[in-house]
Each structure stands twice: as structure tokens, then as C-alpha cells.
Design a protein around this motif. Structure first.
Motif, PDB file in Angstrom:
ATOM      1  N   GLU A  96       2.669  -8.739  37.058  1.00  0.00           N
ATOM      2  CA  GLU A  96       2.821 -10.198  37.089  1.00  0.00           C
ATOM      3  C   GLU A  96       1.741 -10.907  36.282  1.00  0.00           C
ATOM      4  N   ALA A  97       0.552 -10.325  36.237  1.00  0.00           N
ATOM      5  CA  ALA A  97      -0.565 -10.967  35.537  1.00  0.00           C
ATOM      6  C   ALA A  97      -1.042 -10.060  34.419  1.00  0.00           C
ATOM      7  N   PHE A  98      -1.537 -10.649  33.369  1.00  0.00           N
ATOM      8  CA  PHE A  98      -1.991  -9.926  32.190  1.00  0.00           C
ATOM      9  C   PHE A  98      -3.482 -10.189  32.023  1.00  0.00           C
ATOM     10  N   GLY A  99      -4.297  -9.139  32.121  1.00  0.00           N
ATOM     11  CA  GLY A  99      -5.733  -9.322  32.005  1.00  0.00           C
ATOM     12  C   GLY A  99      -6.375  -8.210  31.210  1.00  0.00           C
ATOM     13  N   ALA A 100      -7.711  -8.187  31.215  1.00  0.00           N
ATOM     14  CA  ALA A 100      -8.471  -7.173  30.490  1.00  0.00           C
ATOM     15  C   ALA A 100      -8.067  -5.777  30.974  1.00  0.00           C
ATOM     16  N   GLY A 101      -7.891  -4.866  30.046  1.00  0.00           N
ATOM     17  CA  GLY A 101      -7.536  -3.498  30.387  1.00  0.00           C
ATOM     18  C   GLY A 101      -6.062  -3.266  30.601  1.00  0.00           C
ATOM     19  N   THR A 102      -5.260  -4.310  30.508  1.00  0.00           N
ATOM     20  CA  THR A 102      -3.819  -4.161  30.694  1.00  0.00           C
ATOM     21  C   THR A 102      -3.241  -3.508  29.435  1.00  0.00           C
ATOM     22  N   PRO A 103      -2.449  -2.455  29.608  1.00  0.00           N
ATOM     23  CA  PRO A 103      -1.862  -1.811  28.423  1.00  0.00           C
ATOM     24  C   PRO A 103      -0.938  -2.775  27.695  1.00  0.00           C
ATOM     25  N   SER A 104      -1.066  -2.819  26.374  1.00  0.00           N
ATOM     26  CA  SER A 104      -0.226  -3.749  25.626  1.00  0.00           C
ATOM     27  C   SER A 104       0.226  -3.182  24.287  1.00  0.00           C
ATOM     28  N   THR A 105       0.018  -1.900  24.046  1.00  0.00           N
ATOM     29  CA  THR A 105       0.411  -1.317  22.764  1.00  0.00           C
ATOM     30  C   THR A 105       1.814  -0.718  22.801  1.00  0.00           C
ATOM     31  N   GLU A 106       2.384  -0.535  23.992  1.00  0.00           N
ATOM     32  CA  GLU A 106       3.715   0.041  24.112  1.00  0.00           C
ATOM     33  C   GLU A 106       4.768  -1.026  23.814  1.00  0.00           C
ATOM     34  N   PRO A 107       5.977  -0.595  23.472  1.00  0.00           N
ATOM     35  CA  PRO A 107       7.052  -1.581  23.259  1.00  0.00           C
ATOM     36  C   PRO A 107       7.457  -2.221  24.588  1.00  0.00           C
ATOM     37  N   LEU A 108       7.995  -3.411  24.483  1.00  0.00           N
ATOM     38  CA  LEU A 108       8.479  -4.095  25.679  1.00  0.00           C
ATOM     39  C   LEU A 108       9.613  -3.291  26.313  1.00  0.00           C
ATOM     40  N   ALA A 109       9.670  -3.327  27.639  1.00  0.00           N
ATOM     41  CA  ALA A 109      10.726  -2.624  28.371  1.00  0.00           C
ATOM     42  C   ALA A 109      12.073  -3.238  28.011  1.00  0.00           C
ATOM     43  N   GLN A 120       7.640  -0.304  28.076  1.00  0.00           N
ATOM     44  CA  GLN A 120       8.222   1.031  28.125  1.00  0.00           C
ATOM     45  C   GLN A 120       7.133   2.022  27.744  1.00  0.00           C
ATOM     46  N   VAL A 121       6.850   2.974  28.634  1.00  0.00           N
ATOM     47  CA  VAL A 121       5.718   3.871  28.442  1.00  0.00           C
ATOM     48  C   VAL A 121       6.179   5.272  28.028  1.00  0.00           C
ATOM     49  N   ASN A 122       7.082   5.888  28.809  1.00  0.00           N
ATOM     50  CA  ASN A 122       7.603   7.236  28.551  1.00  0.00           C
ATOM     51  C   ASN A 122       6.491   8.276  28.373  1.00  0.00           C
ATOM     52  N   GLU A 123       5.650   8.386  29.385  1.00  0.00           N
ATOM     53  CA  GLU A 123       4.559   9.365  29.386  1.00  0.00           C
ATOM     54  C   GLU A 123       4.855  10.440  30.432  1.00  0.00           C
ATOM     55  N   LYS A 124       4.791  11.706  30.005  1.00  0.00           N
ATOM     56  CA  LYS A 124       5.040  12.826  30.909  1.00  0.00           C
ATOM     57  C   LYS A 124       3.748  13.236  31.602  1.00  0.00           C
ATOM     58  N   LEU A 125       3.861  13.484  32.919  1.00  0.00           N
ATOM     59  CA  LEU A 125       2.710  13.860  33.728  1.00  0.00           C
ATOM     60  C   LEU A 125       3.097  15.016  34.648  1.00  0.00           C
TER      61      LEU A 125
END
Length: 186
Positions: A96-109, A120-125
Motif C-alpha cells: 500500500e505504501a512506497f518507501g525506502a528499500g521498496t523493490p521497484s526494478t521489476e515490471p508492474l504486475a 511481478q517478481v517471479n523469483e524461485k526459492l
């Protein structure tokens, strides 16, 4: 004497069929496996708390400790050729909120939720290690169930969430997460 021979043959056939069915059932119980997502919490001085759910899609939700807004992460269990190779896929994250450290390099969902920003992250763990507390109100949502994990374990417990494969006997020994009381009692 001739009347008893067909009767004996019937009993012999029925007995053989029952034995074959029991052998088949025993083998099936031994080899039948189900993919699950296991939730495990190590409690110092006590047995681990363990539960599971069978749905491959689930969501983690919590209130961010700095922004004091809800964060959501959506996951899928991915099966591989070997049950030991199963993974979790973090598909999207919403906040809901966007602040320091928020990931922002991925494409929008591709699907945006009202009031949230999604990526959209698509990271395997292989597994997730998640620390929960009553302040952050951590929960696991799946198939219409909301498991309030922050009420099930002590504050600042580390929760390990991982894909597993359970046999039929394992499923009887462990609880479905949504069937547990959220206050941690048994």
C-alpha cells in the motif's frame, strides 16, 4: 460331494481377491505421496510446531514495521521432476505504501489491486524463512482459508515455509494449518 466343490472354489477365489486387494492397498499407502506446503516453527525447549496445506497457491500478508501498511506476497509451489527439487515461486508482491528499500526494478504486475502497487517478481526459492510477531499481524492465506500465524506462535518466531511431499501416514501425523486454533492451543 459335487455341491461343495463350486462352493470351495468360490471361497478360494474370494479369499485370493481379498488378499490381492489388501496387498494393493498396502502398497498404495506406502507409495502414495501428495505435494504440500509445510509450515514449521522451531520452539525452544519444545517440539516443532508443524502444519501443512495442499493448495499450490498461497499468499503471505503482514503489516510493514516502518510504513505500517499491508504488504502481500503471492507464491506458487512448483513441482520438478524430483520431489526434492520442488520450489516456491514468488510471483507478485503488493504494498500500500512506497518507501525506502521498496523493490521497484521489476515490471508492474499484470493485475493491479485497488489501493496497492504490485510488481511481478517471479523469483524461485527453495524455502522461506519468515519472522512473525503480533505487531506485524502475519498471516498465510490459501484456498479461502486465512491462517493467522502471528497468533499461533510466540512473537519473533522464525517460520520456515517449504514445499514437501507427504506420504499418507505423514498426513495423518500432521495437521492441516486451517484446522489448528490460531491461539496456539492444541
Amino acid at each position: 460331494m459335487t455341491n461343495k466343490q463350486p462352493n470351495n472354489l468360490l471361497w478360494l477365489s474370494t479369499g485370493a481377491a481379498c488378499i490381492a486387494a489388501l496387498v494393493f492397498l498396502t502398497l498404495w499407502i506406502g507409495v502414495a505421496h501428495q505435494s504440500v506446503v509445510e509450515v514449521r516453527v522451531a520452539i525452544e525447549g519444545s517440539d516443532d510446531k508443524v502444519c501443512y496445506f495442499t493448495d499450490p497457491d498461497f499468499q503471505l500478508r503482514w503489516i510493514h514495521s516502518v510504513e505500517k501498511q499491508w504488504w502481500e506476497e503471492q507464491y506458487q509451489r512448483i513441482e520438478k521432476s524430483s520431489t526434492e527439487d520442488a520450489m516456491l515461486l514468488l510471483t507478485t508482491t503488493y504494498f500500500e505504501a512506497f518507501g525506502a528499500g521498496t523493490p521497484s526494478t521489476e515490471p508492474l504486475a499484470p493485475i493491479q489491486k485497488p489501493g496497492y502497487l504490485g510488481y511481478q517478481v517471479n523469483e524461485k526459492l527453495p524455502s522461506l524463512n519468515w519472522v512473525v510477531s503480533r505487531l506485524t499481524k502475519g498471516e498465510i492465506d490459501y484456498t479461502g482459508h486465512r491462517f493467522l500465524i502471528h497468533q499461533w506462535v510466540p512473537d519473533y518466531s522464525e517460520v520456515v515455509i517449504m514445499p514437501k511431499t507427504y506420504g499418507l501416514i505423514d498426513r495423518f501425523k500432521k495437521d492441516l494449518c486451517h484446522e489448528l486454533p490460531s491461539d496456539g492451543s492444541r
